[in-house]
Design a protein around this motif. Structure first.
Motif, PDB file in Angstrom:
ATOM      1  N   SER A   1       0.850  -1.176   0.000  1.00 35.06           N
ATOM      2  CA  SER A   1       0.000   0.000   0.000  1.00 35.06           C
ATOM      3  C   SER A   1       0.894   1.237   0.000  1.00 35.06           C
ATOM      4  O   SER A   1       2.112   1.141   0.189  1.00 35.06           O
ATOM      5  N   PRO A   2       0.330   2.433  -0.199  1.00 36.50           N
ATOM      6  CA  PRO A   2       1.155   3.652  -0.169  1.00 36.50           C
ATOM      7  C   PRO A   2       1.953   3.804   1.124  1.00 36.50           C
ATOM      8  O   PRO A   2       3.054   4.363   1.103  1.00 36.50           O
ATOM      9  N   LEU A   3       1.436   3.294   2.241  1.00 31.26           N
ATOM     10  CA  LEU A   3       2.139   3.400   3.514  1.00 31.26           C
ATOM     11  C   LEU A   3       3.495   2.712   3.449  1.00 31.26           C
ATOM     12  O   LEU A   3       4.489   3.199   4.009  1.00 31.26           O
ATOM     13  N   TRP A   4       3.582   1.578   2.747  1.00 32.48           N
ATOM     14  CA  TRP A   4       4.793   0.768   2.687  1.00 32.48           C
ATOM     15  C   TRP A   4       5.480   0.876   1.326  1.00 32.48           C
ATOM     16  O   TRP A   4       6.240  -0.023   0.947  1.00 32.48           O
ATOM     17  N   LYS A   5       5.279   1.968   0.608  1.00 32.71           N
ATOM     18  CA  LYS A   5       5.797   2.092  -0.763  1.00 32.71           C
ATOM     19  C   LYS A   5       7.324   2.028  -0.838  1.00 32.71           C
ATOM     20  O   LYS A   5       7.881   1.662  -1.876  1.00 32.71           O
ATOM     21  N   ASP A   6       8.015   2.369   0.247  1.00 34.37           N
ATOM     22  CA  ASP A   6       9.482   2.363   0.223  1.00 34.37           C
ATOM     23  C   ASP A   6      10.083   1.007   0.576  1.00 34.37           C
ATOM     24  O   ASP A   6      11.311   0.856   0.553  1.00 34.37           O
ATOM     25  N   PHE A   7       9.227   0.010   0.870  1.00 30.75           N
ATOM     26  CA  PHE A   7       9.722  -1.288   1.314  1.00 30.75           C
ATOM     27  C   PHE A   7       9.231  -2.395   0.377  1.00 30.75           C
ATOM     28  O   PHE A   7       8.058  -2.753   0.405  1.00 30.75           O
ATOM     29  N   PRO A   8      10.117  -2.940  -0.467  1.00 28.64           N
ATOM     30  CA  PRO A   8       9.727  -4.039  -1.352  1.00 28.64           C
ATOM     31  C   PRO A   8       9.270  -5.258  -0.540  1.00 28.64           C
ATOM     32  O   PRO A   8       9.645  -5.407   0.627  1.00 28.64           O
ATOM     33  N   PRO A   9       8.499  -6.139  -1.147  1.00 25.22           N
ATOM     34  CA  PRO A   9       8.040  -7.323  -0.409  1.00 25.22           C
ATOM     35  C   PRO A   9       9.172  -8.214   0.089  1.00 25.22           C
ATOM     36  O   PRO A   9       9.030  -8.879   1.108  1.00 25.22           O
ATOM     37  N   ALA A  10      10.281  -8.246  -0.631  1.00 30.93           N
ATOM     38  CA  ALA A  10      11.415  -9.089  -0.217  1.00 30.93           C
ATOM     39  C   ALA A  10      12.697  -8.455  -0.733  1.00 30.93           C
ATOM     40  O   ALA A  10      12.879  -8.323  -1.942  1.00 30.93           O
TER      41      ALA A  10
ATOM     42  N   LEU B   1      -4.876 -11.839  14.443  1.00 29.44           N
ATOM     43  CA  LEU B   1      -5.377 -10.587  13.896  1.00 29.44           C
ATOM     44  C   LEU B   1      -4.531  -9.432  14.422  1.00 29.44           C
ATOM     45  O   LEU B   1      -4.247  -9.354  15.618  1.00 29.44           O
ATOM     46  N   ALA B   2      -4.138  -8.555  13.523  1.00 32.49           N
ATOM     47  CA  ALA B   2      -3.321  -7.399  13.891  1.00 32.49           C
ATOM     48  C   ALA B   2      -4.125  -6.121  13.697  1.00 32.49           C
ATOM     49  O   ALA B   2      -5.149  -6.090  12.999  1.00 32.49           O
ATOM     50  N   ARG B   3      -3.652  -5.064  14.319  1.00 28.14           N
ATOM     51  CA  ARG B   3      -4.237  -3.743  14.119  1.00 28.14           C
ATOM     52  C   ARG B   3      -3.110  -2.708  14.172  1.00 28.14           C
ATOM     53  O   ARG B   3      -1.986  -3.024  14.575  1.00 28.14           O
ATOM     54  N   SER B   4      -3.411  -1.491  13.766  1.00 27.74           N
ATOM     55  CA  SER B   4      -2.411  -0.426  13.789  1.00 27.74           C
ATOM     56  C   SER B   4      -3.000   0.821  14.427  1.00 27.74           C
ATOM     57  O   SER B   4      -4.220   1.015  14.445  1.00 27.74           O
ATOM     58  N   ASP B   5      -2.139   1.657  14.958  1.00 25.02           N
ATOM     59  CA  ASP B   5      -2.487   2.982  15.446  1.00 25.02           C
ATOM     60  C   ASP B   5      -1.535   3.975  14.807  1.00 25.02           C
ATOM     61  O   ASP B   5      -0.373   3.657  14.522  1.00 25.02           O
TER      62      ASP B   5
ATOM     63  N   ASP C   1      -2.624  -3.435   5.859  1.00 29.08           N
ATOM     64  CA  ASP C   1      -1.385  -3.838   5.183  1.00 29.08           C
ATOM     65  C   ASP C   1      -0.291  -3.892   6.240  1.00 29.08           C
ATOM     66  O   ASP C   1       0.190  -2.856   6.693  1.00 29.08           O
ATOM     67  N   ARG C   2       0.088  -5.098   6.644  1.00 24.29           N
ATOM     68  CA  ARG C   2       1.118  -5.236   7.666  1.00 24.29           C
ATOM     69  C   ARG C   2       2.495  -4.808   7.165  1.00 24.29           C
ATOM     70  O   ARG C   2       3.370  -4.489   7.972  1.00 24.29           O
ATOM     71  N   GLY C   3       2.706  -4.833   5.849  1.00 25.14           N
ATOM     72  CA  GLY C   3       4.035  -4.520   5.345  1.00 25.14           C
ATOM     73  C   GLY C   3       5.059  -5.460   5.937  1.00 25.14           C
ATOM     74  O   GLY C   3       4.887  -6.679   5.952  1.00 25.14           O
ATOM     75  N   TRP C   4       6.151  -4.891   6.457  1.00 26.35           N
ATOM     76  CA  TRP C   4       7.198  -5.710   7.076  1.00 26.35           C
ATOM     77  C   TRP C   4       6.860  -6.081   8.519  1.00 26.35           C
ATOM     78  O   TRP C   4       7.573  -6.893   9.106  1.00 26.35           O
ATOM     79  N   TYR C   5       5.809  -5.499   9.095  1.00 26.68           N
ATOM     80  CA  TYR C   5       5.424  -5.894  10.452  1.00 26.68           C
ATOM     81  C   TYR C   5       5.069  -7.383  10.472  1.00 26.68           C
ATOM     82  O   TYR C   5       4.313  -7.864   9.622  1.00 26.68           O
TER      83      TYR C   5
ATOM     84  N   THR D   1       7.197   7.607   8.986  1.00 23.66           N
ATOM     85  CA  THR D   1       7.152   8.315   7.713  1.00 23.66           C
ATOM     86  C   THR D   1       7.127   9.804   8.031  1.00 23.66           C
ATOM     87  O   THR D   1       7.159  10.194   9.194  1.00 23.66           O
ATOM     88  N   GLN D   2       7.096  10.640   7.022  1.00 23.63           N
ATOM     89  CA  GLN D   2       7.158  12.075   7.262  1.00 23.63           C
ATOM     90  C   GLN D   2       5.961  12.537   8.092  1.00 23.63           C
ATOM     91  O   GLN D   2       4.816  12.497   7.648  1.00 23.63           O
ATOM     92  N   GLY D   3       6.253  12.972   9.328  1.00 25.21           N
ATOM     93  CA  GLY D   3       5.213  13.516  10.188  1.00 25.21           C
ATOM     94  C   GLY D   3       4.281  12.505  10.804  1.00 25.21           C
ATOM     95  O   GLY D   3       3.262  12.874  11.387  1.00 25.21           O
ATOM     96  N   ARG D   4       4.622  11.208  10.736  1.00 23.77           N
ATOM     97  CA  ARG D   4       3.689  10.196  11.264  1.00 23.77           C
ATOM     98  C   ARG D   4       4.441   8.957  11.720  1.00 23.77           C
ATOM     99  O   ARG D   4       5.438   8.559  11.123  1.00 23.77           O
ATOM    100  N   VAL D   5       3.930   8.371  12.814  1.00 27.18           N
ATOM    101  CA  VAL D   5       4.424   7.093  13.311  1.00 27.18           C
ATOM    102  C   VAL D   5       3.250   6.121  13.358  1.00 27.18           C
ATOM    103  O   VAL D   5       2.198   6.436  13.934  1.00 27.18           O
ATOM    104  N   THR D   6       3.410   4.955  12.733  1.00 25.70           N
ATOM    105  CA  THR D   6       2.363   3.937  12.725  1.00 25.70           C
ATOM    106  C   THR D   6       2.830   2.748  13.549  1.00 25.70           C
ATOM    107  O   THR D   6       3.890   2.174  13.294  1.00 25.70           O
ATOM    108  N   LEU D   7       2.027   2.406  14.563  1.00 25.44           N
ATOM    109  CA  LEU D   7       2.334   1.303  15.475  1.00 25.44           C
ATOM    110  C   LEU D   7       1.539   0.074  15.064  1.00 25.44           C
ATOM    111  O   LEU D   7       0.425   0.176  14.533  1.00 25.44           O
ATOM    112  N   PHE D   8       2.092  -1.105  15.364  1.00 26.62           N
ATOM    113  CA  PHE D   8       1.436  -2.359  15.005  1.00 26.62           C
ATOM    114  C   PHE D   8       1.448  -3.317  16.187  1.00 26.62           C
ATOM    115  O   PHE D   8       2.391  -3.329  16.985  1.00 26.62           O
TER     116      PHE D   8
END
Length: 471
Positions: free
Chosen positions: A121-130, A225-229, A395-399, A424-431
């Motif tokens: 997703s756009p949140l994880w755009k800088d991190f390839p799947p592998a 099941l995971a969630r984010s803040d 989208d867990r991304g690398w989490y 990311t710029q101006g934001r922290v996302t917790l998992f």
């Protein structure tokens, strides 16, 4: 050893690689190491992250081991759904013709998404799947020993003297970044309660109810099941990493800065390690909070050890890991009973497992078989993954994916990326995630996810208080 002698050694390494590149008509890896003064790896990471460099950090504070890598000599990746073992095969192919001078092994560092078949997703755009990266420069710190490794890809046209000078200049630039005063202020951009979730508790707990209903219908044995803040926050990753190092010395400390994003954390869970022909892993499942005093803490720990629900969840994970180790090992050992793994905010049931690897075992193949373990995915694995894709809305991304390193011998270590956050710029996302079985209660699971998020929340709170006091 003088700087001049070290520079001459690097140039010799590059020239040997250039000679091989001319012979085989393709680029050759030149890897050179030299002793150096110890630097603070966390400070180097933070300073160079601010200057937009690709930087990776891996550390085990309890053993005083750290590596911090800068730039990328080359990267190894695979397409969504591709075989991770192909990455290791490509790595070994590169190493066949490489020139390695120095008492070291070239080391890749990187990670994998929780679900590599899902487009980021756009949140994880800088991190390839592998992706596993060979840094151009890596500082290794091992107790009383520190050394720098320089990795460069050399062609038949490379100017070896100029390449050596550029590598030296790059290292000086990296060091100079750490000497300047970085912008360490961690500033909340919104007036929010750091410990109050912006996830709707009712909605998430209903997801737990629905998942438990599926388990009761025998559609699943377990699902995580995971969630984010998300927090509006400008934060220096170095400050968070220092807090995690000081308060979680037994964890795997990791951070990966790519473009304008940084994923970091302190994971309590090793997924797999391979050294001297031995493969080891741990089952970490079943959780309880820590007590306010020794008496309450012991009571909560004993309750966890005697909990039918948590022991059942833990047993599923142990059996899953055991079946995979038996596939790759000649013999396997597992503890009869789980032990308590006590962390600052939470305690878990933990069972170590290890085995003697079969001849020719590929670490990334073992990693692929182990991930996702029942501790972060569920059982049966494929059905649990399908359920997560359909119902988690995240989208867990690398989490909850594997992060770690792989060396030239095929040895390495990967942890599960837990107790983590994405900056990311101006934001922290917790998992955070919770393992659900038939006896799971929605309110208990939500409370457990909040406890797990406190690892990063406490780090942010500590950093914010320091910034406020400095004003």
């Amino acid at each position: 050893m003088t700087v001049r002698f070290e520079f001459a050694g690097l140039k010799q390494c590059l020239q040997e690689a250039k000679s091989r590149a001319k012979h085989q008509q393709s680029k050759v890896l030149a890897s050179y190491s030299l002793p150096c003064h110890r630097r603070d790896p966390l400070a180097l990471f933070a300073a160079n992250y601010q200057y937009g460099r690709t930087v990776s950090l891996w550390g085990t504070p309890s053993s005083d081991y750290y590596s911090v890598g800068f730039g990328s000599a080359c990267e190894f990746s695979c397409a969504p759904g591709g075989s991770w073992s192909e990455i290791q095969a490509s790595w070994q192919k590169l190493l066949v013709s490489s020139v390695v001078i120095g008492d070291h092994q070239p080391v890749l560092c990187g990670g994998f998404a929780f679900d590599c078949q899902r487009a980021p997703s756009p949140l994880w755009k800088d991190f390839p799947p592998a992706v596993l990266t060979l840094p151009e420069l890596t500082l290794f710190c091992e107790e009383n020993r520190s050394y720098l490794v320089i990795n460069l890809m050399v062609s038949s046209q490379t100017d070896c003297g100029l390449a050596a000078e550029r590598a030296y200049a790059q290292w000086q630039s990296i060091l100079s970044c750490a000497l300047t005063t970085p912008n360490n202020d961690s500033l909340l951009l919104e007036e929010v309660d750091l410990y109050n979730s912006n996830t709707d508790p009712v909605v998430w707990q209903q997801c737990v109810v629905d998942a438990v209903a599926s388990i009761k219908r025998n559609e699943l044995q377990k699902v995580v099941l995971a969630r984010s803040d998300s927090l509006a926050l400008n934060c220096c990753p170095g400050d968070i990493l220092e807090y995690l190092r000081d308060h979680y010395p037994g964890a795997f400390l990791f951070a990966f800065a790519r473009k304008k994003s940084c994923f970091l954390g302190a994971s309590p869970e090793r997924l797999v390690a391979c050294k001297d022909g031995r493969i080891s892993t741990v089952a970490l499942a079943g959780s309880a909070p820590r007590g306010k005093g020794p008496g309450e803490d012991d009571k909560l720990g004993l309750s966890l050890l005697n909990s039918d629900k948590d022991r059942f969840e833990h047993h599923l994970v142990v059996c899953h890991l055991l079946s995979i180790l038996r596939k790759h090992c000649q013999s396997v050992w597992v503890s009869d009973q789980p032990e308590l793994c006590k962390l600052k905010q939470i305690q878990h049931l933990l069972t170590p497992l290890y085995g003697c690897a079969k001849q020719g075992v590929n670490l990334l193949e073992v990693l692929s078989d182990l991930h996702p373990s029942a501790a972060v995915g569920g059982l049966p694995r494929q059905k649990a993954l399908e359920y997560i894709r359909k119902n988690e809305n995240l989208d867990r991304g690398w989490y909850a994916g594997p992060v770690g390193w792989l060396d030239a011998r095929g040895e390495g270590e990967f942890a599960v990326a837990l107790r983590s956050a994405l900056l990311t710029q101006g934001r922290v996302t917790l998992f955070a995630g919770c393992g659900l079985v038939e006896a799971s209660l929605p309110t208990h699971e939500y409370r457990e996810s909040c406890i797990k998020m406190r690892v990063i929340r406490d780090a942010i709170r500590s950093v914010s208080l320091v910034a406020e006091a400095a004003e």
